[in-house]
Design a protein around this motif. Structure first.
Motif, PDB file in Angstrom:
ATOM      1  N   ASP A 247       0.855  -1.186   0.000  1.00 57.39           N
ATOM      2  CA  ASP A 247       0.000   0.000   0.000  1.00 57.39           C
ATOM      3  C   ASP A 247       0.891   1.237   0.000  1.00 57.39           C
ATOM      4  O   ASP A 247       1.481   1.599   1.014  1.00 57.39           O
ATOM      5  CB  ASP A 247      -0.908  -0.014   1.237  1.00 57.39           C
ATOM      6  N   ASN A 248       1.041   1.870  -1.171  1.00 60.47           N
ATOM      7  CA  ASN A 248       1.793   3.128  -1.230  1.00 60.47           C
ATOM      8  C   ASN A 248       1.173   4.049  -2.281  1.00 60.47           C
ATOM      9  O   ASN A 248       0.036   3.834  -2.695  1.00 60.47           O
ATOM     10  CB  ASN A 248       3.297   2.877  -1.478  1.00 60.47           C
ATOM     11  N   GLU A 249       1.902   5.061  -2.721  1.00 60.98           N
ATOM     12  CA  GLU A 249       1.295   6.085  -3.588  1.00 60.98           C
ATOM     13  C   GLU A 249       1.214   5.672  -5.050  1.00 60.98           C
ATOM     14  O   GLU A 249       0.695   6.412  -5.884  1.00 60.98           O
ATOM     15  CB  GLU A 249       2.087   7.402  -3.458  1.00 60.98           C
ATOM     16  N   LEU A 250       1.687   4.471  -5.387  1.00 62.44           N
ATOM     17  CA  LEU A 250       1.831   4.111  -6.801  1.00 62.44           C
ATOM     18  C   LEU A 250       0.669   3.289  -7.366  1.00 62.44           C
ATOM     19  O   LEU A 250       0.118   2.422  -6.685  1.00 62.44           O
ATOM     20  CB  LEU A 250       3.127   3.323  -6.987  1.00 62.44           C
ATOM     21  N   LEU A 251       0.333   3.588  -8.622  1.00 69.52           N
ATOM     22  CA  LEU A 251      -0.603   2.758  -9.386  1.00 69.52           C
ATOM     23  C   LEU A 251       0.150   1.845 -10.357  1.00 69.52           C
ATOM     24  O   LEU A 251      -0.258   0.719 -10.608  1.00 69.52           O
ATOM     25  CB  LEU A 251      -1.562   3.644 -10.192  1.00 69.52           C
ATOM     26  N   SER A 252       1.254   2.362 -10.908  1.00 64.76           N
ATOM     27  CA  SER A 252       2.075   1.522 -11.788  1.00 64.76           C
ATOM     28  C   SER A 252       3.502   2.055 -11.859  1.00 64.76           C
ATOM     29  O   SER A 252       3.754   3.238 -11.587  1.00 64.76           O
ATOM     30  CB  SER A 252       1.483   1.434 -13.205  1.00 64.76           C
ATOM     31  N   VAL A 253       4.404   1.158 -12.209  1.00 65.66           N
ATOM     32  CA  VAL A 253       5.799   1.516 -12.485  1.00 65.66           C
ATOM     33  C   VAL A 253       6.163   0.893 -13.831  1.00 65.66           C
ATOM     34  O   VAL A 253       5.895  -0.282 -14.072  1.00 65.66           O
ATOM     35  CB  VAL A 253       6.769   0.976 -11.404  1.00 65.66           C
ATOM     36  N   THR A 254       6.767   1.705 -14.701  1.00 66.95           N
ATOM     37  CA  THR A 254       7.258   1.215 -15.994  1.00 66.95           C
ATOM     38  C   THR A 254       8.764   1.419 -16.027  1.00 66.95           C
ATOM     39  O   THR A 254       9.250   2.497 -15.695  1.00 66.95           O
ATOM     40  CB  THR A 254       6.617   1.995 -17.160  1.00 66.95           C
ATOM     41  N   VAL A 255       9.491   0.379 -16.421  1.00 64.07           N
ATOM     42  CA  VAL A 255      10.950   0.484 -16.515  1.00 64.07           C
ATOM     43  C   VAL A 255      11.374   0.330 -17.974  1.00 64.07           C
ATOM     44  O   VAL A 255      10.938  -0.593 -18.666  1.00 64.07           O
ATOM     45  CB  VAL A 255      11.646  -0.574 -15.627  1.00 64.07           C
ATOM     46  N   ILE A 256      12.218   1.262 -18.413  1.00 66.62           N
ATOM     47  CA  ILE A 256      12.790   1.225 -19.764  1.00 66.62           C
ATOM     48  C   ILE A 256      14.270   0.887 -19.603  1.00 66.62           C
ATOM     49  O   ILE A 256      14.996   1.581 -18.876  1.00 66.62           O
ATOM     50  CB  ILE A 256      12.619   2.587 -20.497  1.00 66.62           C
ATOM     51  N   SER A 257      14.706  -0.195 -20.242  1.00 69.61           N
ATOM     52  CA  SER A 257      16.088  -0.671 -20.067  1.00 69.61           C
ATOM     53  C   SER A 257      16.487  -1.479 -21.295  1.00 69.61           C
ATOM     54  O   SER A 257      15.651  -1.801 -22.143  1.00 69.61           O
ATOM     55  CB  SER A 257      16.185  -1.553 -18.816  1.00 69.61           C
ATOM     56  N   ASP A 258      17.769  -1.811 -21.399  1.00 71.87           N
ATOM     57  CA  ASP A 258      18.216  -2.672 -22.502  1.00 71.87           C
ATOM     58  C   ASP A 258      17.650  -4.079 -22.318  1.00 71.87           C
ATOM     59  O   ASP A 258      17.099  -4.667 -23.235  1.00 71.87           O
ATOM     60  CB  ASP A 258      19.746  -2.737 -22.557  1.00 71.87           C
ATOM     61  N   ARG A 259      17.828  -4.608 -21.106  1.00 78.21           N
ATOM     62  CA  ARG A 259      17.386  -5.978 -20.831  1.00 78.21           C
ATOM     63  C   ARG A 259      16.001  -5.981 -20.181  1.00 78.21           C
ATOM     64  O   ARG A 259      15.744  -5.246 -19.228  1.00 78.21           O
ATOM     65  CB  ARG A 259      18.370  -6.679 -19.881  1.00 78.21           C
TER      66      ARG A 259
END
Length: 320
Positions: A247-259
């Motif tokens: 339970d925190n302030e986030l709805l989603s996290v998206t990560v952009i990376s090579d792998r």
């Protein structure tokens, strides 16, 4: 004016998810080879059927070590190392807790505190014992279970990307149900346009579009698998420290990376850290970037060195 490149899309359902492959030539043989590769890897790592190398480890919990193939050992060792980071939300031993909640698998009730305490006693990653020389994995207690669901898709997406490059493919996209990995960009274009879904919106509703070239895009959100009870949303991102959904302030996290493997690891780690600590964590990792969507409808980018973002939804505001 040059004719627009023709896109050929191939799909299958594997790993419990819709899989999409986009190519710029009609090549059924290549698509079949890609899907076969994914199926072979799924057979090694899955915990959703009785026979796999990971299930062999789980069946032997508290009894004896199990020798596994090098790829399985290497992925478990990677997941183990991430699980041992201080305050890591990532936990390869979280299997008993996942099975207790059954979120996304017909689970619609909240386990009792006593049940959660009993399961929490079985999810200590320090009790996963690895022997690199013997290539063996041992779970110290009966009832322990490894679950590589948080990392296997990324690993497999990277294998598909490497296979496509081996086949001299210059432009392609593979979407493994939330893990998008790309080869180059579409012909005569700067990058791929990857939609960022609107949390709890309709299937085709987007907050915006992420533009990438030769990068992986991995999104994890609380709206993917959840149930509601007495006005409370219980989602699939579990906090091993409490036993309950985070339970925190986030709805989603998206990560952009090579792998894509890094995408899997960092979506989970950053979810646990939250926006402020998450951005601080990425300050010395130039190859890994994140885009956070918060409950108060902000879209926050850690940086935009390797991607572009176009906001489409006026309900949200972009914060740099």
């Amino acid at each position: 004016m040059l004719p627009e490149a023709r896109v050929y899309a191939y799909s299958a359902v594997l790993m419990g998810s819709p899989i999409l492959l986009k190519l710029f030539e009609d090549n059924q043989t290549l698509a079949a080879q890609v899907f076969r590769l994914i199926r072979q890897q799924e057979n090694l790592f899955t915990v959703n059927r009785a026979a796999s190398e990971v299930m062999a480890i789980n069946h032997a919990a508290g009894q004896h070590p199990v020798v596994v193939s090098q790829p399985v050992f290497d992925l478990i060792a990677c997941a183990h190392a991430v699980s041992l980071l201080p305050d890591s939300l990532f936990n390869l031993a979280i299997g008993p807790l996942v099975k207790c909640w059954k979120i996304g698998f017909q689970g619609h009730s909240v386990p009792s505190p006593a049940e959660l305490q009993a399961r929490k006693a079985l999810i200590d990653p320090h009790e996963v014992i690895l022997d690199a020389d013997a290539r063996s994995v041992m779970l110290a207690r009966p009832g322990m279970e490894i679950d590589l669901g948080a990392i296997a898709k990324g690993y497999i997406a990277d294998l598909v990307q490497a296979f496509l490059r081996q086949q001299q493919v210059s432009h392609a996209l593979i979407n493994l149900g939330g893990n998008v990995q790309t080869v180059g960009a579409p012909p005569d274009e700067q990058g791929w346009a990857i939609g960022l879904k609107k949390p709890f919106g309709a299937a085709d509703e987007l907050i915006g579009v992420i533009g990438v070239n030769n990068c992986s895009v991995v999104t994890s959100g609380i709206y993917e698998r959840y149930f509601e009870l007495n006005g409370i949303c219980y989602h699939h991102i579990l906090d091993p420290r409490t036993g309950y959904p985070l339970d925190n302030e986030l709805l989603s996290v998206t990560v952009i990376s090579d792998r894509s493997l890094d995408g899997d690891i960092y979506t989970t780690l950053l979810y646990g850290l939250g926006v402020e600590q998450g951005i601080a964590c990425l300050a010395d990792k130039p190859g890994i970037e994140a885009l956070f969507v918060t409950r108060d409808r902000r879209v926050i980018c850690s940086s935009q060195r390797h991607f572009s973002f176009q906001l489409l939804d006026d309900d949200y505001r972009l914060v740099h």
